[in-house]
Design an enzyme around this catalytic site. Structure first.
Site, PDB file in Angstrom:
ATOM      1  N   GLY A 141       0.686  -1.320  -0.038  1.00 62.40           N
ATOM      2  CA  GLY A 141       0.051  -0.062   0.001  1.00 62.40           C
ATOM      3  C   GLY A 141       1.022   1.232   0.062  1.00 62.40           C
TER       4      GLY A 141
ATOM      5  N   HIS B 104       2.720   4.563  -4.916  1.00 70.60           N
ATOM      6  CA  HIS B 104       3.469   5.705  -5.577  1.00 70.60           C
ATOM      7  C   HIS B 104       3.623   5.397  -7.121  1.00 70.60           C
ATOM      8  CE1 HIS B 104       7.125   3.387  -5.323  1.00 70.60           C
ATOM      9  NE2 HIS B 104       6.780   3.275  -3.974  1.00 70.60           N
TER      10      HIS B 104
ATOM     11  N   HIS C  48       4.716   1.705  -7.955  1.00 72.65           N
ATOM     12  CA  HIS C  48       3.617   0.694  -7.927  1.00 72.65           C
ATOM     13  C   HIS C  48       2.761   0.960  -9.370  1.00 72.65           C
ATOM     14  CE1 HIS C  48       4.423   1.216  -3.688  1.00 72.65           C
ATOM     15  NE2 HIS C  48       4.396  -0.140  -3.707  1.00 72.65           N
TER      16      HIS C  48
ATOM     17  N   GLN D 220       7.386  -9.795   7.608  1.00 72.12           N
ATOM     18  CA  GLN D 220       8.755  -9.407   7.097  1.00 72.12           C
ATOM     19  C   GLN D 220       9.515  -7.975   7.891  1.00 72.12           C
ATOM     20  OE1 GLN D 220       6.485  -8.032   3.181  1.00 72.12           O
ATOM     21  NE2 GLN D 220       8.000  -6.581   3.032  1.00 72.12           N
TER      22      GLN D 220
ATOM     23  N   GLY E 147       9.052  -4.641  -8.484  1.00 73.70           N
ATOM     24  CA  GLY E 147      10.076  -3.687  -8.887  1.00 73.70           C
ATOM     25  C   GLY E 147      11.625  -4.020  -8.742  1.00 73.70           C
TER      26      GLY E 147
ATOM     27  N   ASP F  14      13.713  -3.051  -5.317  1.00 74.66           N
ATOM     28  CA  ASP F  14      13.883  -4.236  -4.594  1.00 74.66           C
ATOM     29  C   ASP F  14      14.490  -5.540  -5.171  1.00 74.66           C
ATOM     30  OD1 ASP F  14      12.615  -2.977  -1.974  1.00 74.66           O
ATOM     31  OD2 ASP F  14      10.767  -3.093  -3.173  1.00 74.66           O
TER      32      ASP F  14
ATOM     33  N   LYS G 246      11.654   6.153  -6.046  1.00 78.90           N
ATOM     34  CA  LYS G 246      10.219   6.387  -5.369  1.00 78.90           C
ATOM     35  C   LYS G 246       9.933   5.069  -4.495  1.00 78.90           C
ATOM     36  CE  LYS G 246       8.015   9.076  -8.537  1.00 78.90           C
ATOM     37  NZ  LYS G 246       7.116  10.078  -8.330  1.00 78.90           N
TER      38      LYS G 246
HETATM   39  O1  PAF Z   1       7.642  -5.167  -1.912  1.00 76.73           O
HETATM   40  C1  PAF Z   1       6.881  -5.178  -1.149  1.00 76.73           C
HETATM   41  O2  PAF Z   1       6.082  -4.167  -1.024  1.00 76.73           O
HETATM   42  C2  PAF Z   1       6.435  -6.220  -0.370  1.00 76.73           C
HETATM   43  O3  PAF Z   1       7.828  -6.890   0.233  1.00 76.73           O
HETATM   44  C3  PAF Z   1       5.941  -7.323  -0.980  1.00 76.73           C
HETATM   45  C4  PAF Z   1       6.100  -7.969  -2.056  1.00 76.73           C
HETATM   46  C5  PAF Z   1       4.411  -6.787  -1.173  1.00 76.73           C
HETATM   47  C6  PAF Z   1       5.335  -8.480   0.263  1.00 76.73           C
HETATM   48  O4  PAF Z   1       4.984  -8.009   1.370  1.00 76.73           O
END
Ligand code: PAF
Length: 289
Positions: free
Chosen positions: A39, A42, A45, A69, A154, A157, A191
């Site tokens: 969520g 930006h 996404h 996480q 993306g 990451d 971003k």
């Molecule tokens: O990249 C993220 O925002 C998170 O690590 C993901 C892949 C949605 C898992 O919670």
């Protein structure tokens, strides 16, 4: 690809209703693209959602701040949330369904997790030891709930993307993983939902990450020592008094193991604290054919 009728976007909270909707789509022979997110969306996404929109009959965006996480001293509580805004953005790009579960519905005293070895030993995995187990677990769950044909992540990451590709291969998920380019602010800052933590001064200081990436891209060449490359890149960050380096590393693009010489496809990645905010950035490089 089936022409999509302009239907109203649906929002589900439970696994059951999500599965029912996807099942009905699959029965019609429609393809499904999944964009997993936490969520506070930006343009990064948005670029994933647009790509999913182009390549699939139906698009599902998951919005879930995944507790597993986050480490005990990390920003789970502070992580920015604005579902109204996310929902409006998703609808404007043509999302068909947002899956927005509650943590209690996703995790009921779990005993099963998905963890990945080796690829999570370096880079962010070192500073955030449980992070990738949480990511692999929630992404596997989302894959099992949504059964997408394709899933979009993306390249910002980059370690997460490499880990998910390997997990999908090792565990035989029948899903195509699509990596999408980093989207940057006009001045270069990648971003990130976490950019909202930065005050005006920190926002300026944060530019040292993208400047260091640009320096790396400028000087990297085949046969160069990783030390030489990283030294120059670190100097750019160290020139910024507010920056504290977590890591700046060059790793094999597939195994995430440190490389001494730039002689194969590599990921050059960094994590840097600007005040209390930990930001990441990276670039990928491969030798000319
Ligand atoms: O990249 C993220 O925002 C998170 O690590 C993901 C892949 C949605 C898992 O919670």
């Amino acid at each position: 690809m089936e022409k999509r009728e302009e239907e109203k976007m649906q929002v589900t909270k439970t696994v059951k209703e999500t599965r029912e909707i996807v099942k009905a789509w699959k029965k019609e022979g429609l393809t499904v693209g999944l964009v997993p997110t936490m969520g506070f969306l930006h343009e990064g996404h948005a670029s994933l959602i647009k790509r999913a929109r182009e390549e699939n009959d139906r698009v599902v965006v998951s919005v879930f701040v995944n507790p597993t996480q986050f480490g005990p001293n990390e920003d789970l509580e502070a992580y920015p949330r604005d579902f109204e805004r996310d929902s409006t953005l998703c609808e404007s790009i043509g999302t068909d369904l947002i899956f927005h579960p509650e943590p209690e519905d996703m995790y009921d005293s779990p005993c099963a997790y998905v963890s990945i070895e080796k690829l999570s030993d370096n880079l962010c995995g070192k500073t955030r030891p449980i992070h990738f187990r949480g990511v692999c677990t929630v992404v596997s769950k989302l894959f099992n709930i949504v059964s997408p044909d394709r899933a979009y992540f993306g390249q910002k990451d980059a370690q997460q993307l490499a880990i998910i590709k390997k997990m999908v291969k090792d565990l035989n998920f029948d899903i195509e993983i699509v990596g999408c380019p980093i989207i940057r602010e006009e001045d270069g800052l990648a971003k990130s939902s976490r950019n909202t933590y930065l005050n005006t001064e920190e926002r300026k200081a944060a530019l040292c990450l993208s400047k260091s990436v640009a320096k790396g891209q400028e000087i990297i060449r085949e046969g160069m020592s990783a030390d030489e490359l990283l030294k120059e890149m670190k100097m750019v960050i160290e020139a910024e008094p507010m920056a504290v380096i977590d890591y700046v590393s060059a790793v094999d693009a597939l195994t995430m193991e440190h490389v001494d010489i730039i002689d194969r496809p590599v990921l050059v990645a960094m994590a840097v604290y600007i005040g209390k905010t930990r930001l990441i950035d990276n670039f990928s490089w491969e030798p000319a054919e």
